[in-house]
Write an enzyme that holds these catalytic residues in place. Structure first.
Site: not given
Ligand code: 26V
Length: 818
Positions: A368, A555-556, A561, A663, A667
């Site tokens: 992701h 968004k975050r 971003k 995503t 929406k």
């Molecule tokens: C990484 C970490 C690192 C450790 C702490 C907790 C944590 C939580 C999440 C992540 C990875 C996040 C990756 C993510 O959210 N990617 C997003 O995924 C969406 C669904 O596929 C996508 O639409 C977004 O573009 C993408 O940024």
């Protein structure tokens, strides 16, 4: 005979319970839960009673569906994810069960409305952003299409923090969701299991077979809580199984009587801590021990559960992969891989070869993100210490891969990039790619990038592993439930079939030149803007004018971003107005919503900047009437559901190559907002679907980004050569609402405290150029509404139903239950 009678009685009871009216069931529930007459119950009590009754109906449906799956011996998918951002359940379930009208009537008799109940429910925010929300949309897609599925995650006691803005700064408060949220959770004590950490492993040979004896470990109990997830118009129910960690050690009475209370309760708190809180970060990896424990806790409990159920229903361990397929949502659940091998070897006495074969046939992985700071690499020492048996297995997998790669002609140098363990680190993404049958990216562009860049070494040896599945959304939630005005109108224009199959939205294209339709779409948008304005005022006391253009970026908060790029554009417009107060511009409101990880200081500074800019403008009516900025505190799923239908411009402006998919963009689109964005993630496919005339694209393409990065990005050059950029950046020195933002100017100019790796200034000029095009299109109302119509009509492809079918056909080999 006794058994027969018993089942007959049960059948009769079941039949009669079906006939009991909703009204009666809710009354009885209020009476049994609170000992009250329905008319004496308050809203909260009515909410809980209603939710409990709805949940019971779902559980009955689930039971029937499960029986079918087992009778038909169907393969089932297990979607393991550290995050599921579910939002609220009641509205979704009531809609899916088709009981909106009946329930509305029952509630009327009790003096409350459905809306009153919806408001009582807290969001289940067990996720950070896109990755977690995608998991939730996919459970919906799976249920809606009758696929047998189960999600696994952690029952965090605290979900994603509540954001409170104080003097412009983000502060974080705990999200206490369980008091109102646990009505949707059913505890399953019968499925509890134990997870082991620490200790050491003794290797013994008994009867010529090597046995691994795990000793002196600490054990934590994993107790599951099930949440039913319904689908649109279907008999299937997906279950989301959430694990809670519990101490199983006996209370340390010895320490207690000696007065060492901290030691006496130590075990308790350690075990409890695992499911206490969701890590409030995305896209930033830190090698924290508690996070590793959470991951292994989730993986071990889930894999034990999958294997136990398999043995119970199908018996033969060698057929595990025939009936079960596991999906690893990003690398966080990677430890499921060695955990399967461990159980097959140590509990079922298979050889490593046999265990590895089965494992490879049952796991798949979605990547992701390509951001290097998000890729998980655990220290070898930490894994060895906390998970000694798992570490041994990872080494064995690594060795097996090295042997295979050498046979395939991979050089030693290349092997160092590909193997799992290297330089004292365990690289989780490498383990996923090596073990998975299929690896997928989440948009066409992202999949190209992982093939040609991130995982290119693997792609060269396993080209067939890599596939694309572009993300999709649960559009029944994001369109049908969130935007009833638009859907009622769509029903009358094109019939209700689009509610079943989103591709039918294309029928709307027949009306793209029909002025009365375009006018009606405009009216609906205006009504939705009014609804959002009321929501903002009621919830936060913020006033926005619904006659202005709603231009939205929610968004975050992350540098890539580029919320900052949006702010620079707003400051450019502001400085124009400051120079010439009589300047005519389209009245517009910029709406931001974003949470920053608590230790992400640059992101927090950007939130402060947006809030200071918003406050300054709100205090200057002459500006505010033309150019307003608001920051929506605590942006979450529920706010998104009100905001998407009200939005007109969807800002999707990440640096090309960095946003895996997005995503939110989908929406917005399905609710008729126009994308103003870069060629990144799924924007590329949105662009392709609607064509050049119905989207506003600007900025560098991903290969141009790489070229510039390689050549060297000289931010100062843009400042020295572009008058507007200079004016905007100098305006940051003066600041807003009494605060200077010279730090951000320095950041953008690659000086201090850190460089801007996302090259905002390089895309600024083109962003402004396309802004004026967008503005012109907006002022041609019929043209704009036509563009909006095309976007709604073409959004069907971004339905989670389509994504799930692709996963089922190309990755999971999964069939629908008849
Ligand atoms: C990484 C970490 C690192 C450790 C702490 C907790 C944590 C939580 C999440 C992540 C990875 C996040 C990756 C993510 O959210 N990617 C997003 O995924 C969406 C669904 O596929 C996508 O639409 C977004 O573009 C993408 O940024």
């Amino acid at each position: 005979m006794v058994i027969e009678m018993d089942s007959i009685v049960k059948d009769i009871a079941k039949e009669t319970s079906m006939e009991i009216s909703l009204e009666q069931r809710i009354s009885e529930k209020i009476s049994s839960l609170y000992g009250l007459d329905p008319h004496e119950a308050n809203v909260d009590q009515i909410y809980k009673a209603t939710a409990t009754v709805v949940n019971e109906i779902l559980r009955d449906k689930r039971k029937a569906f499960n029986t079918k799956v087992r009778d038909q011996k169907q393969r089932r998918v297990y979607y393991i994810s550290m995050e599921f951002l579910m939002g609220k359940s009641l509205k979704n379930n009531v809609n899916n069960l088709g009981i909106v009208d009946e329930l509305t009537n029952v509630l009327k008799g009790l003096g409350v409305t459905l809306e009153d109940l919806y408001e009582r429910e807290p969001d289940a925010a067990l996720g950070n952003g896109g990755l977690g929300r995608l998991g939730a949309c996919y459970l919906d897609g799976l249920a809606s299409q009758d696929y047998p599925a189960m999600g696994f995650s952690i029952r965090y006691e605290y979900g994603l923090f509540k954001q409170k803005i104080v003097d412009g700064y983000q502060t974080e408060l705990p999200d206490v969701w369980l008091p109102g949220g646990e009505v949707w959770l059913s505890k399953r004590r019968d499925k509890a299991c134990n997870v082991k950490f620490d200790g050491y492993v003794e290797e013994k040979t008994i009867d010529g077979k090597v046995i691994y004896d795990y000793k002196d470990y600490n054990e934590v109990e994993a107790v599951p809580y099930d949440m039913m997830v319904s689908g649109g118009n279907s008999d299937a129910i997906s279950v989301l199984r959430l694990w809670r960690s519990r101490n199983i050690r006996k209370f340390d009475l010895n320490s207690f009587t000696q007065g060492d209370y901290a030691k006496a309760t130590q075990e308790y708190t350690d075990a409890d801590l695992i499911s206490k809180v969701l890590y409030p970060s995305d896209n930033h990896y830190q090698g924290k021990t508690l996070r590793l424990k959470q991951q292994y806790f989730l993986c071990s409990a889930s894999v034990q559960n999958i294997i136990n159920d398999h043995i119970r229903y199908y018996g033969d361990i060698r057929k595990l992969a025939k009936y079960s397929v596991i999906h690893i949502n990003d690398t966080h659940p990677t430890l499921s891989i060695p955990e399967i091998v461990r159980i097959l070897m140590d509990d079922h006495r298979l050889s490593f070869d046999e265990a590895w074969d089965i494992t490879k046939n049952m796991v798949n992985y979605t990547n992701h993100t390509v951001l290097s700071e998000a890729l998980e690499k655990w220290s070898e020492e930490l894994i060895q210490r906390k998970l000694p048996r798992i570490y041994m297995i990872i080494k064995q997998i690594d060795q097996r891969f090295c042997d295979e790669a050498k046979c395939l002609g991979v050089s030693n140098e290349e092997l160092n990039n590909l193997r799992i363990i290297h330089n004292g680190e365990v690289r989780m993404a490498n383990m996923c790619v090596i073990a998975s049958g299929k690896v997928n990216g989440v948009s066409a562009l992202h999949t190209d990038i992982i093939k040609n860049n991130l995982f290119n070494g693997f792609y060269k040896i396993y080209p067939d592993k890599f596939v694309n599945v572009t993300n999709g959304i649960a559009y029944r939630r994001w369109l049908c439930q969130s935007n009833p005005a638009l859907c009622n109108y769509l029903d009358s224009l094109i019939g209700p079939e689009y509610r079943q199959d989103a591709k039918n939205l294309e029928k709307l294209l027949a009306f793209k030149d029909d002025e009365s339709v375009l006018k009606k779409l405009d009216e609906i948008k205006y009504q939705n803007k009014c609804t959002f304005a009321k929501y903002l005022y009621k919830k936060f006391g913020i006033v926005v004018d619904p006659t202005t253009r709603f231009d939205v970026q929610v968004k975050r908060l992350h540098e890539y971003k580029r919320q900052l790029l949006n702010v620079l554009k707003i400051i450019a417009l502001l400085t124009d107005l400051e120079e010439d107060p009589y300047r005519q511009i389209t009245p517009q409101t910029y709406i931001f919503g974003a949470k920053a990880a608590s230790t992400y200081y640059i992101a927090k500074d950007i939130i402060l900047l947006i809030n200071s800019l918003a406050t300054e403008i709100q205090n200057r009516p002459e500006i505010r009437n033309k150019l307003n900025v608001v920051f929506v505190e605590d942006y979450n799923v529920t706010t998104a559901e009100v905001l998407m239908p009200a939005s007109e411009v969807s800002e999707q402006i990440s640096l090309a190559g960095k946003e895996a998919s997005g995503t939110g963009n989908m929406k917005f689109m399905i609710n008729g907002a126009l994308t103003f964005g870069t060629e990144d993630g799924a924007n590329v496919e949105i662009h392709q679907e609607v064509g050049d005339d119905n989207v506003f694209i600007f900025g560098m393409r991903d290969y141009q980004v790489s070229e510039l990065w390689q050549k060297g990005y000289n931010a100062q050059w843009y400042y020295d050569n572009n008058y507007i950029i200079k004016r905007v950046l100098d305006r940051l020195d003066r600041g807003f609402n009494g605060k200077s933002f010279s730090n951000i100017k320095h950041y953008l100019l690659n000086q201090y405290p850190v460089a801007d790796p996302y090259m905002c200034l390089a895309d600024f000029d083109d962003y402004m150029r396309v802004y004026y095009q967008m503005d012109e299109a907006y002022n041609d109302r019929m043209r704009w509404n036509k563009m909006s119509l095309v976007n709604i009509a073409k959004a069907g492809i971004f339905s989670a139903d389509r994504s799930i079918r692709e996963y089922a056909d190309n990755i999971w080999n999964l069939k629908k239950v008849k």
